[in-house]
Design a protein around this motif. Structure first.
Motif, PDB file in Angstrom:
ATOM      1  N   GLY A  93      -1.544   1.977  10.557  1.00 42.62           N
ATOM      2  CA  GLY A  93      -2.596   2.270   9.730  1.00 42.62           C
ATOM      3  C   GLY A  93      -3.832   1.385  10.086  1.00 42.62           C
ATOM      4  N   LYS A  94      -3.857   0.792  11.256  1.00 42.50           N
ATOM      5  CA  LYS A  94      -5.006  -0.041  11.748  1.00 42.50           C
ATOM      6  C   LYS A  94      -6.418   0.675  11.771  1.00 42.50           C
ATOM      7  CE  LYS A  94      -2.808  -0.999  15.654  1.00 42.50           C
ATOM      8  NZ  LYS A  94      -1.627  -0.450  15.313  1.00 42.50           N
ATOM      9  N   THR A  95      -6.365   1.659  12.430  1.00 41.19           N
ATOM     10  CA  THR A  95      -7.532   2.787  12.191  1.00 41.19           C
ATOM     11  C   THR A  95      -7.711   3.391  11.150  1.00 41.19           C
ATOM     12  OG1 THR A  95      -7.106   3.242  14.830  1.00 41.19           O
ATOM     13  CG2 THR A  95      -8.423   4.859  13.627  1.00 41.19           C
ATOM     14  N   THR A  96      -6.874   3.855  10.249  1.00 35.65           N
ATOM     15  CA  THR A  96      -7.089   4.236   8.925  1.00 35.65           C
ATOM     16  C   THR A  96      -7.873   3.317   8.035  1.00 35.65           C
ATOM     17  OG1 THR A  96      -4.887   5.362   9.120  1.00 35.65           O
ATOM     18  CG2 THR A  96      -6.026   4.905   6.832  1.00 35.65           C
ATOM     19  N   THR A 156      -4.362   2.526   1.296  1.00 37.94           N
ATOM     20  CA  THR A 156      -4.961   1.950   2.350  1.00 37.94           C
ATOM     21  C   THR A 156      -6.381   1.854   2.265  1.00 37.94           C
ATOM     22  OG1 THR A 156      -3.001   2.251   3.612  1.00 37.94           O
ATOM     23  CG2 THR A 156      -4.856   1.723   4.914  1.00 37.94           C
ATOM     24  N   GLY A 204       0.614   3.587  14.726  1.00 36.47           N
ATOM     25  CA  GLY A 204       0.754   4.337  13.344  1.00 36.47           C
ATOM     26  C   GLY A 204       1.054   3.200  12.033  1.00 36.47           C
ATOM     27  N   ASP A 223       0.517   4.282  -0.511  1.00 35.81           N
ATOM     28  CA  ASP A 223       0.210   5.577   0.413  1.00 35.81           C
ATOM     29  C   ASP A 223      -1.243   5.330   1.192  1.00 35.81           C
ATOM     30  OD1 ASP A 223      -1.551   5.607  -1.704  1.00 35.81           O
ATOM     31  OD2 ASP A 223      -0.721   7.351  -2.779  1.00 35.81           O
ATOM     32  N   GLU A 224      -1.676   6.547   1.913  1.00 36.79           N
ATOM     33  CA  GLU A 224      -2.834   6.352   2.571  1.00 36.79           C
ATOM     34  C   GLU A 224      -4.133   5.897   1.741  1.00 36.79           C
ATOM     35  OE1 GLU A 224      -3.477   9.695   5.352  1.00 36.79           O
ATOM     36  OE2 GLU A 224      -5.640   8.621   6.088  1.00 36.79           O
ATOM     37  N   ARG A 259       3.087   0.941   3.246  1.00 31.44           N
ATOM     38  CA  ARG A 259       2.930  -0.071   4.167  1.00 31.44           C
ATOM     39  C   ARG A 259       2.711  -1.437   3.608  1.00 31.44           C
ATOM     40  NH1 ARG A 259       3.542   3.763   6.615  1.00 31.44           N
ATOM     41  NH2 ARG A 259       2.373   4.605   8.345  1.00 31.44           N
ATOM     42  N   LEU A 307       0.882  -1.189  -0.066  1.00 28.55           N
ATOM     43  CA  LEU A 307      -0.129  -0.039   0.179  1.00 28.55           C
ATOM     44  C   LEU A 307       0.815   1.180   0.043  1.00 28.55           C
ATOM     45  CD1 LEU A 307      -2.370  -1.298   2.885  1.00 28.55           C
ATOM     46  CD2 LEU A 307      -2.856  -1.360   0.348  1.00 28.55           C
TER      47      LEU A 307
HETATM   48  P1  ADP Z   1      -2.685   3.018  13.952  1.00 31.48           P
HETATM   49  O1  ADP Z   1      -4.264   2.716  14.111  1.00 31.48           O
HETATM   50  O2  ADP Z   1      -2.148   1.563  13.265  1.00 31.48           O
HETATM   51  O3  ADP Z   1      -2.014   3.313  15.116  1.00 31.48           O
HETATM   52  P2  ADP Z   1      -3.384   5.015  12.267  1.00 31.48           P
HETATM   53  O4  ADP Z   1      -4.383   4.602  11.376  1.00 31.48           O
HETATM   54  O5  ADP Z   1      -3.923   5.874  13.287  1.00 31.48           O
HETATM   55  O6  ADP Z   1      -2.439   3.836  12.720  1.00 31.48           O
HETATM   56  O7  ADP Z   1      -2.131   5.898  11.581  1.00 31.48           O
HETATM   57  C1  ADP Z   1      -1.650   5.584  10.670  1.00 31.48           C
HETATM   58  C2  ADP Z   1      -1.000   6.703   9.975  1.00 31.48           C
HETATM   59  O8  ADP Z   1      -0.257   6.180   8.645  1.00 31.48           O
HETATM   60  C3  ADP Z   1      -1.696   7.681   9.470  1.00 31.48           C
HETATM   61  O9  ADP Z   1      -1.120   9.049   9.652  1.00 31.48           O
HETATM   62  C4  ADP Z   1      -2.026   7.718   8.133  1.00 31.48           C
HETATM   63  O10 ADP Z   1      -2.141   8.825   7.373  1.00 31.48           O
HETATM   64  C5  ADP Z   1      -0.766   6.898   7.378  1.00 31.48           C
HETATM   65  N1  ADP Z   1      -0.987   5.617   6.651  1.00 31.48           N
HETATM   66  C6  ADP Z   1      -1.870   5.022   6.428  1.00 31.48           C
HETATM   67  N2  ADP Z   1      -1.671   4.085   5.631  1.00 31.48           N
HETATM   68  C7  ADP Z   1      -0.622   4.624   4.877  1.00 31.48           C
HETATM   69  C8  ADP Z   1       0.053   3.937   3.803  1.00 31.48           C
HETATM   70  N3  ADP Z   1      -0.184   2.955   3.022  1.00 31.48           N
HETATM   71  N4  ADP Z   1       1.233   4.664   3.534  1.00 31.48           N
HETATM   72  C9  ADP Z   1       1.773   5.632   4.354  1.00 31.48           C
HETATM   73  N5  ADP Z   1       1.174   6.184   5.308  1.00 31.48           N
HETATM   74  C10 ADP Z   1      -0.149   5.705   5.672  1.00 31.48           C
END
Ligand code: ADP
Ligand code: MG
Length: 153
Positions: free
Chosen positions: A40-43, A14, A38, A10-11, A133, A8
């Motif tokens: 990306g679980k919550t994302t 995801t 960080g 970028d965000e 990721r 993945l």
């Molecule tokens: P977690 O719940 O695992 O602690 P979050 O989802 O709260 O993580 O945060 C993940 C961070 O990583 C966010 O800042 C989001 O923008 C970023 N992110 C999510 N997916 C990707 C990705 N595929 N590549 C880069 N950054 C990502």
């Protein structure tokens, strides 16, 4: 094949994967979301809820331990056990009651409730890979495998 791996970058990637996963879930499915802070679980959970039609905020359930959603006809419960000090708190707080045939359960930090948490149908593992990721999807039951095979991303 009971495991799938995707990169993945970028965000947005995801979020797309979360949408694809959301379209493949069935009521009763238990999905563990593993990975460091960080990762990306919550994302991913937020993207699933958005894809299912949830328009309100999706907050991290870190302090409440669980956030309950009902989107269209689906119940989706989002847990985060980061703050759990002892696995037995999962049962003490009555959270085992939420695991039913009618709800999809998404669980961040499942290892913190180890021994008390119902087993996963599907395990999602997220970790840093370059600037993006790596996501690994592992089916741990027949229902999980059916979901994995339905994900169209
Ligand atoms: P977690 O719940 O695992 O602690 P979050 O989802 O709260 O993580 O945060 C993940 C961070 O990583 C966010 O800042 C989001 O923008 C970023 N992110 C999510 N997916 C990707 C990705 N595929 N590549 C880069 N950054 C990502
Ligand atoms: Mg989180």
């Amino acid at each position: 094949q009971s495991t799938r791996r995707v990169h993945l970058p970028d965000e947005a990637a995801t979020e797309r994967f979360g949408a694809a996963l959301a379209n493949a879930v069935q009521p009763g499915l238990v999905i563990w979301l593993e990975g460091d802070l960080g990762a990306g679980k919550t994302t991913l959970a937020r993207a699933m809820l958005r894809a299912l039609g949830h328009t309100g905020p999706v907050k991290s359930p870190t302090y409440a331990l669980v956030e309950l959603y009902k989107v269209s006809s689906l119940y989706l419960y989002h847990f985060d056990f980061y703050r759990l000090n002892h696995p037995e708190e999962f049962v003490d707080a009555g959270l085992d009651e939420y695991f039913t045939e009618t709800a999809v359960c998404l669980i961040e930090w499942p290892d913190k409730a180890a021994g008390f948490l119902p087993p996963a149908d599907l395990v999602v593992r997220l970790r840093n890979e370059g600037a993006g990721r790596a996501l690994e999807l592992e089916a741990a039951s027949v229902a999980g495998l059916q979901c994995l095979n339905t994900v169209s991303a």
